[in-house]
Design an enzyme around this catalytic site. Structure first.
Site, PDB file in Angstrom:
ATOM      1  CE  LYS A 193       5.384  -7.190 -22.466  1.00 26.42           C
ATOM      2  NZ  LYS A 193       4.418  -6.314 -21.831  1.00 26.42           N
ATOM      3  CD  GLU A 219       7.603  -0.270 -21.156  1.00 21.82           C
ATOM      4  OE1 GLU A 219       6.489   0.192 -20.861  1.00 21.82           O
ATOM      5  OE2 GLU A 219       7.767  -1.224 -21.934  1.00 21.82           O
TER       6      GLU A 219
END
Length: 338
Positions: free
Chosen positions: A189, A196
C-alpha cells in the site's frame, strides 16, 4: 461474522455500513460518542471503551483498527492487546509504516495474538465501490477472515479479465490479496500511494500546461483557449490515460473549471516519504515519485494551477480538506487516505 471496528471516520464508518449490509455483526468504538450512537442507530453494537468492545465480542475475537497512523494507532493496538487473548486478531487497516507492523506482530506473538496489516484503498467512495485491500499477516488469521475481506472488496464487477488470468487463481480479481507476512500489506500500500503521487502529478502538470496555453507571453497564432472540463471528459473515453483519478479530475473541473475553491496547499500523507526511503534502502531509482513528493513540499509555499488540481483530486477521492497555510508542513498523522 462478528467484528469490532475502532475508528468511525470517513472510512471506518462506511466500512462498518458495508459489512452490516452483508449481514456481518459489528461492535463499534470511537472517541466520539455521537459517532458510536449514529452507527448503533443503524444496527451496530455500541461500546463505551476498548475494554467494553472486546468484552462484547465472542472468542476468537477480531478487531479492525481504522484510526490515524502513528501514535493513535500504536496506543490503540497496544491497549486492545491488553484485553485480548490467544487466537484473537488485531487488524490495522490504516496507513501504518510497515516496519511498525513487523515490530507489533513480533510483540504480540508471545501472547498468541495475530496481527494483520491491511493496506486499504477506496476512500469515501468505498461504501459502494468496495475497497481494494493489500493484506499482510499469518495465513491462519487471514484465511479465517476471508468472509470479511470478500465483503469489503469490490468483487470482479464488469472489469474485463486479464488474458491468461484464469490459469492463476487467487483473489486478486476480487480486489484483495494476501501479500505475505506481517508488514507486507502496508508495504504494498505504501508503494501504491507513492505511485499515486506520481500519477496525480502527471495529470496536474498536464492540465497546468493547458491552462497556460492562452498566455499572452505566447505568439498569437499558438495561443489556445482550451476547455479543460471537455479535455478531461474526452480522455475518459477510449484514451490510454483514462483512470479513476481522471474521472475525479473531470468531476472537479466540471464543478469548477478554475478550481477557485482550492488554494493549492497539498499535504503528503506519509507513504510517499516512506516509499522514497524504501527506494533508497533498495538502491532503486525513483525519480518521478521523488519529484512528485517534492512538489507537494513546494506547494505549501506557492500555489500553481497544477497544485490546485492535485488538491482537487485528493478532495474527490478521499474527502481530504485542505490544510491552511501555516498549519504545518509535515504529515504526522494519516487520516484514512486511499
Amino acid at each position: 461474522m462478528q467484528l469490532g471496528m475502532v475508528g468511525l471516520g470517513r472510512m471506518g464508518a462506511n466500512m462498518t455500513r458495508r459489512l452490516m449490509r452483508a449481514g456481518h455483526q459489528l461492535v463499534v468504538s470511537d472517541l466520539s460518542a455521537d459517532a458510536v450512537k449514529q452507527l448503533a442507530g443503524e444496527g451496530a453494537g455500541g461500546s463505551s471503551s476498548l475494554e467494553d468492545l472486546v468484552a462484547k465480542l465472542a472468542p476468537p475475537r477480531t478487531v479492525w483498527v481504522m484510526v490515524p497512523s502513528g501514535s493513535a494507532t500504536e496506543q490503540t493496538v497496544q491497549k486492545l492487546a491488553q484485553h485480548m487473548q490467544a487466537g484473537d486478531v488485531i487488524i490495522d487497516g490504516g496507513n501504518s509504516y510497515f516496519k511498525d507492523d513487523v515490530r507489533r506482530a513480533a510483540g504480540f506473538k508471545g501472547k498468541g495474538i495475530h496481527y494483520v496489516d491491511v493496506g486499504t484503498s477506496g476512500g469515501v467512495w468505498g461504501i459502494d465501490r468496495g475497497y481494494c485491500m493489500m493484506i499482510g499477516g499469518p495465513n491462519e488469521a487471514v484465511q479465517r477472515l476471508d468472509p470479511i475481506f470478500k465483503t469489503l472488496a469490490p468483487g470482479k464487477g464488469d472489469i474485463p479479465r486479464t488474458p491468461g488470468r484464469e490459469r492463476l487463481g487467487g483473489t486478486a480479481e476480487e480486489g484483495y490479496i494476501h501479500c505475505g507476512p506481517s508488514g507486507s500489506g502496508h508495504f504494498v500500500k505504501m508503494v501504491h500511494n507513492g505511485i499515486e503521487y506520481g500519477l496525480m502529478q502527471a495529470y496536474a502538470e498536464g492540465f497546468d500546461i493547458f491552462k497556460n496555453a492562452a498566455s499572452k507571453e505566447l505568439p498569437q497564432d499558438i495561443r489556445y483557449d482550451l476547455n479543460l472540463p471537455d479535455i478531461a471528459e474526452v480522455w475518459r473515453r477510449g484514451s490510454v490515460v483514462s483512470s479513476w483519478l481522471l474521472d475525479l479530475t473531470a468531476m472537479a473541473l466540471t464543478e469548477n473549471p478554475t478550481l477557485s475553491d482550492y488554494e493549492g496547499f497539498v499535504q503528503d500523507s506519509g507513504e510517499g516519504r516512506w516509499t522514497i526511503q524504501a527506494a533508497i534502502e533498495e538502491a532503486v531509482p525513483a525519480e518521478v515519485l521523488t519529484a512528485a513528493l517534492f512538489v507537494r513540499f513546494r506547494s505549501r509555499q506557492q500555489h500553481t494551477f497544477a497544485e490546485k488540481m492535485l488538491s482537487a483530486m485528493r478532495q474527490k477521492f478521499g474527502g481530504h480538506v485542505e490544510a491552511k497555510e501555516g498549519a504545518g508542513g509535515a504529515a504526522t498523522t494519516i487520516k484514512q487516505t486511499a
